[in-house]
Motif scaffolding. Structure first.
Motif, PDB file in Angstrom:
ATOM      1  N   ILE A 228       0.846  -1.320  -0.033  1.00  0.00           N
ATOM      2  CA  ILE A 228       0.276  -0.051   0.027  1.00  0.00           C
ATOM      3  C   ILE A 228       0.817   1.069   0.253  1.00  0.00           C
ATOM      4  O   ILE A 228       1.600   1.382   0.859  1.00  0.00           O
ATOM      5  N   THR A 229       0.880   2.056  -1.021  1.00  0.00           N
ATOM      6  CA  THR A 229       1.662   3.362  -1.049  1.00  0.00           C
ATOM      7  C   THR A 229       1.113   4.384  -0.229  1.00  0.00           C
ATOM      8  O   THR A 229       0.060   4.348   0.233  1.00  0.00           O
ATOM      9  N   LYS A 230       1.903   5.402  -0.074  1.00  0.00           N
ATOM     10  CA  LYS A 230       1.534   6.435   0.654  1.00  0.00           C
ATOM     11  C   LYS A 230       0.367   7.553   0.008  1.00  0.00           C
ATOM     12  O   LYS A 230       0.630   7.679  -1.279  1.00  0.00           O
ATOM     13  N   ASP A 231      -0.167   8.348   1.098  1.00  0.00           N
ATOM     14  CA  ASP A 231      -1.008   9.496   0.715  1.00  0.00           C
ATOM     15  C   ASP A 231      -0.296  10.693   1.553  1.00  0.00           C
ATOM     16  O   ASP A 231       0.340  10.333   2.314  1.00  0.00           O
ATOM     17  N   ALA A 232      -0.645  11.952   0.934  1.00  0.00           N
ATOM     18  CA  ALA A 232      -0.241  13.057   1.737  1.00  0.00           C
ATOM     19  C   ALA A 232      -1.161  13.118   3.093  1.00  0.00           C
ATOM     20  O   ALA A 232      -2.241  12.800   3.099  1.00  0.00           O
ATOM     21  N   GLN A 233      -0.209  13.362   4.228  1.00  0.00           N
ATOM     22  CA  GLN A 233      -1.013  13.402   5.469  1.00  0.00           C
ATOM     23  C   GLN A 233      -1.114  14.870   6.141  1.00  0.00           C
ATOM     24  O   GLN A 233      -1.674  14.835   6.955  1.00  0.00           O
ATOM     25  N   LYS A 315       0.490   9.985  -7.027  1.00  0.00           N
ATOM     26  CA  LYS A 315      -1.085   9.735  -6.679  1.00  0.00           C
ATOM     27  C   LYS A 315      -1.906  10.995  -6.345  1.00  0.00           C
ATOM     28  O   LYS A 315      -1.452  11.918  -5.642  1.00  0.00           O
ATOM     29  N   PHE A 316      -2.866  10.995  -7.015  1.00  0.00           N
ATOM     30  CA  PHE A 316      -3.809  12.437  -6.992  1.00  0.00           C
ATOM     31  C   PHE A 316      -5.065  11.696  -6.459  1.00  0.00           C
ATOM     32  O   PHE A 316      -5.896  11.136  -7.358  1.00  0.00           O
ATOM     33  N   THR A 317      -5.704  12.615  -5.300  1.00  0.00           N
ATOM     34  CA  THR A 317      -7.117  12.082  -5.030  1.00  0.00           C
ATOM     35  C   THR A 317      -7.931  13.450  -5.227  1.00  0.00           C
ATOM     36  O   THR A 317      -7.733  14.396  -4.589  1.00  0.00           O
ATOM     37  N   TYR A 318      -9.194  13.123  -5.574  1.00  0.00           N
ATOM     38  CA  TYR A 318     -10.144  14.462  -5.700  1.00  0.00           C
ATOM     39  C   TYR A 318     -11.510  13.797  -5.081  1.00  0.00           C
ATOM     40  O   TYR A 318     -11.900  12.954  -5.387  1.00  0.00           O
ATOM     41  N   GLN A 319     -12.055  14.554  -4.027  1.00  0.00           N
ATOM     42  CA  GLN A 319     -13.438  14.142  -3.448  1.00  0.00           C
ATOM     43  C   GLN A 319     -14.134  15.330  -3.649  1.00  0.00           C
ATOM     44  O   GLN A 319     -14.621  16.137  -2.789  1.00  0.00           O
ATOM     45  N   PRO A 320     -15.166  15.473  -4.800  1.00  0.00           N
ATOM     46  CA  PRO A 320     -16.132  16.443  -5.197  1.00  0.00           C
ATOM     47  C   PRO A 320     -17.030  16.574  -4.102  1.00  0.00           C
ATOM     48  O   PRO A 320     -17.613  17.598  -3.632  1.00  0.00           O
ATOM     49  N   VAL A 321     -17.606  15.444  -3.544  1.00  0.00           N
ATOM     50  CA  VAL A 321     -18.446  15.480  -2.597  1.00  0.00           C
ATOM     51  C   VAL A 321     -18.258  14.242  -1.615  1.00  0.00           C
ATOM     52  O   VAL A 321     -17.209  13.507  -2.020  1.00  0.00           O
ATOM     53  N   GLY A 330       0.127   7.065 -11.164  1.00  0.00           N
ATOM     54  CA  GLY A 330       0.767   6.798 -12.331  1.00  0.00           C
ATOM     55  C   GLY A 330       2.167   6.665 -11.664  1.00  0.00           C
ATOM     56  O   GLY A 330       2.584   7.185 -10.942  1.00  0.00           O
ATOM     57  N   GLY A 331       2.935   5.762 -12.693  1.00  0.00           N
ATOM     58  CA  GLY A 331       4.089   5.613 -12.079  1.00  0.00           C
ATOM     59  C   GLY A 331       5.447   5.376 -13.429  1.00  0.00           C
ATOM     60  O   GLY A 331       4.648   4.752 -14.485  1.00  0.00           O
TER      61      GLY A 331
END
Length: 738
Positions: A228-233, A315-321, A330-331
């Motif tokens: 499991i790779t990291k997310d920004a914290q 890694k880019f995450t977007y949560q519109p709602v 991507g890598g």
């Protein structure tokens, strides 16, 4: 058409607006039991949904809820036990959460064993977790090192210049490696390219022991390793790392990320270089035949190749709602082996790339939908070094995988979950070992279902079924059932899994002549290997102590192997016979409040695998053990953590066949042990300095073979990590005091 688009957008905006109109706010602070200050960046989420938020650097949070009602909140932070609160929200509410320290990681949420989020202590399938803090403290260069350090039943050996894994008697073709739940393209001798897995970008590693084919399909007979790779914290973060060791082993890299509102982004990059070295046998090898011992007195040299590689991940995450989260990843990976020989005319050169798009949609409080598409490509080249062909690269191998899946969860209650899913996978392989260097392909279509139910307070049952239809073989059904029973501080688990491994494209279509010396020929009529796996475990957890004992048995039929035809100098792939493995594993861990930690792991493995002559060709060391002892001391801005790690491997007696004598012989590979010392020092929680010694007692194998350590002896290393954002916050706090 334009009118249709306008209506669709209008309906979507209206739906989002109606959700906002029903929102209720819950806010407050997350603190520790032994501290009055807040826990920075703690996670607050609603159980069984995608609703959630993160506290700020002071531990304060604010969460918008979709409607009034009763909610079960999960609150967690790294190093703390996850807590669960049931709260009925009728209006805007202030709630403060208090967390306790989690020294044993039993509250860590994992997903691999059931494909649903569960705390480690509540997973009915035997599962191990290696958290990021253990990976960082071990200061490893690659994933292989951390797996061998943490798992006694796992060993990596070298064969023909490539790396081979053995986990509980199972080789690489039976162990499925995943990256964020997705398969990894490419293999060499049935092993993925482990250098492709960036150890500096790992949040945690989840290891599922035993067959997981009912959830993950082919190649999961022996288990699953999910990285499991990291997310920004944090709102913004920048870190740099470096490492330098013996034989010019170097590593440099860093990451940059931000987490703000609906957006989360993390970019990481890593460069590695290793000079390599040569090993020479100190003595010959004894071959024990029935009536005599023959010694090969030649002292061979073994080259441990150097390399340089570079990787970058986004890694880019977007949560519109609150109900919807989109993740784009991507890598890119580039690796080149560096030969030491002066007459070296070419290097092996590798390229890899992947991209994926995933959506998580909380349809209602009781229903969720997850979909994902993943593309992965891995290529091998000959890179020529001669003057007339300098820089020219010849493509010798390319594996491309397309995977699409959808997963639906129905939460009848928090402890009664139905999961159904479908998957499509396309596998394309080009290799010089195929006739006319053509491209072969296969397609796999899957449906599966799983029911996870708490029958009563202490008894959990998970059962499931998976149907695979592959264009290369007949449909295959994989069942599974797991049960867990809790009795005070004890947890008992029983699991059965039916597994299978589909014939690889290489095994089906290879037609390769090795420089006129021999041929290797595939078989289009191969059947899938099928297996039965059973395991029984008991676990005891109380305060600072965790002990577990696992027993297991694997039976594989229609095993695919190559059989040698002496007259034709040809090896053919066939379904031949059966194989069995059985064993036990003991794990113990102590994490004290005053900083002392001890981890111990022991494995016993028995393997029974017959060749075409009916002789057991076991290649697994029966006894292995690991031990780690660490201590953590903190005084003001300074923290020191000395750590000792050791591995002990028993001797191995292995059978081989001499065509010249038409007789089997035995080779004994001696037992050995390797120890490592690491001194971790932390300053201001922002600077980390690592100093270490590998192979403390300077062990060197007397002859380097397929089942010996390739260590050159004692080596040294030093590393430095800088978290720039924490340094900035430190300076900012000092400025505010002025």
């Amino acid at each position: 058409m334009k009118i249709t688009y306008i209506i669709t957008i209008g309906l979507f905006l209206g739906w989002c607006g109606s959700l906002s109109a029903q929102n209720r706010q819950i806010s407050g602070m997350v603190t520790a039991t032994d501290a009055k200050t807040g826990i920075p960046y703690a996670s607050i989420s609603i159980k069984g949904t995608n609703f959630g938020t993160a506290a700020d650097k002071d531990g304060k949070y604010d969460l918008s809820l979709p409607a009034v009602g009763k909610y079960v909140f999960w609150v967690r932070a790294m190093g703390f036990e996850q807590q669960e609160w049931t709260i009925e929200v009728k209006k805007d509410t202030v709630v403060n959460f208090v967390l306790q320290a989690d020294r044993l990681n039993m509250e860590e949420v994992v997903i691999t064993g059931t494909r649903t989020p569960k705390m480690l202590k509540d997973v009915p399938v035997p599962t191990r977790i290696i958290p990021s803090k253990d990976i960082q403290n071990a200061d490893v260069v690659n994933v292989k090192d951390i797996l061998e350090t943490e798992l006694s039943g796992m060993e990596f050996t070298s064969h023909g210049g490539s790396t081979n894994i053995n986990m509980q008697g199972m080789s690489g073709k039976y162990i499925l490696f995943l990256l964020d739940g997705e398969r990894i393209a490419g293999e060499t001798r049935d092993n993925v390219d482990y250098n492709r897995l960036d150890a500096t970008n790992i949040e945690r590693i989840e290891i599922v022991k035993g067959s997981a084919s009912a959830l993950y399909g082919s190649s999961a007979i022996g288990g699953v390793v999910n990285i499991i790779t990291k997310d920004a914290q944090q709102p913004w973060q920048v870190s740099l790392h470096s490492r330098y060791g013996s034989h010019a082993q170097q590593q440099y890299g860093g990451n940059i990320g931000f987490k703000k509102g609906k957006f989360n982004s993390l970019t990481s990059a890593n460069f590695k270089y290793f000079k390599g070295y040569m090993l020479k046998d100190a003595e010959g090898i004894d071959y024990l035949f029935e009536n005599e011992i023959i010694t090969d007195t030649a002292k061979y040299s073994t080259e441990v190749k150097g390399y340089k590689d570079f990787s970058v991940h986004q890694k880019f995450t977007y949560q519109p709602v609150n109900q919807l989260k989109l993740t784009l990843k991507g890598g890119f990976y580039q690796h080149e082996d560096l030969g030491l020989a002066s007459n070296n005319k070419r290097n092996d050169f590798y390229l890899g790339g992947n991209t994926s798009l995933r959506g998580d949609w909380q349809m209602t409080k009781k229903q969720s939908l997850q979909w994902n598409y993943n593309f992965d490509i891995y290529s091998k080249f000959d890179r020529f070094l001669t003057e007339e062909m300098a820089g020219v690269k010849r493509n010798t191998y390319q594996n491309t995988q397309h995977t699409a899946n959808v997963l639906f969860h129905q939460y009848f209650t928090d402890n009664n979950i139905l999961t159904v899913g479908a998957e499509f996978a396309g596998d394309f392989l080009l290799t010089y070992q195929f006739k006319d260097t053509g491209v072969e392909k296969s397609y796999n279509f899957v449906v599966f279902a799983q029911h996870d139910i708490l029958l009563w307070k202490k008894f959990n049952l998970v059962y499931g079924l998976r149907l695979d239809y592959n264009t290369a073989f007949n449909p295959n059904i994989s069942p599974k059932v797991s049960m867990m029973y809790k009795l005070k501080d004890f947890t008992f688990r029983v699991s059965y899994g039916g597994g299978f491994r589909a014939p690889s494209l290489k095994e089906l279509y290879t037609d390769w002549d090795h420089q006129g010396m021999f041929r290797l020929v595939g078989n289009k009529n191969l059947k899938p290997e099928k297996s039965h796996n059973c395991s029984l475990s008991a676990e005891y957890t109380r305060n600072i102590l965790n002990i577990s004992l696992l027993g297991y048995y694997n039976y594989i039929k229609d095993q695919i192997t190559s059989i040698w035809n002496q007259k034709e100098d040809t090896a053919f792939y066939v379904n031949h016979g059966k194989a069995q493995t059985a064993g036990m594993e003991l794990n113990a861990r102590i994490e004290t409040a005053f900083g002392l930690s001890v981890k111990y792991s022991y494995s016993y493995t028995y393997t029974y695998s017959l060749d075409d002559m009916g002789v057991n060709i076991n290649s697994t060391r029966p006894h292995t053990a690991t031990l780690q002892v660490g201590y953590r001391f903190k005084k003001g801005i300074y923290e020191i953590q000395p750590l000792i790690q050791g591995r002990v491997l028993s001797s191995l007696e292995m059978k081989g066949y001499s065509a010249d004598r038409n007789e089997y012989y035995t080779i004994t590979y001696p037992a050995y042990t390797l120890w490592k010392f690491i001194l971790n020092q932390h300053f201001f929680k922002a600077l980390s300095l690592q100093l270490g010694i590998e192979n403390i007692f300077d062990y060197k194998a007397k002859h380097q073979t397929f089942n010996s350590s390739l260590t050159p002896g004692r080596t040294y290393f030093a590393g430095l990590n800088i978290e720039i954002d924490k340094l900035f916050h430190l300076k900012y706090k000092k400025y505010k005091k002025l």
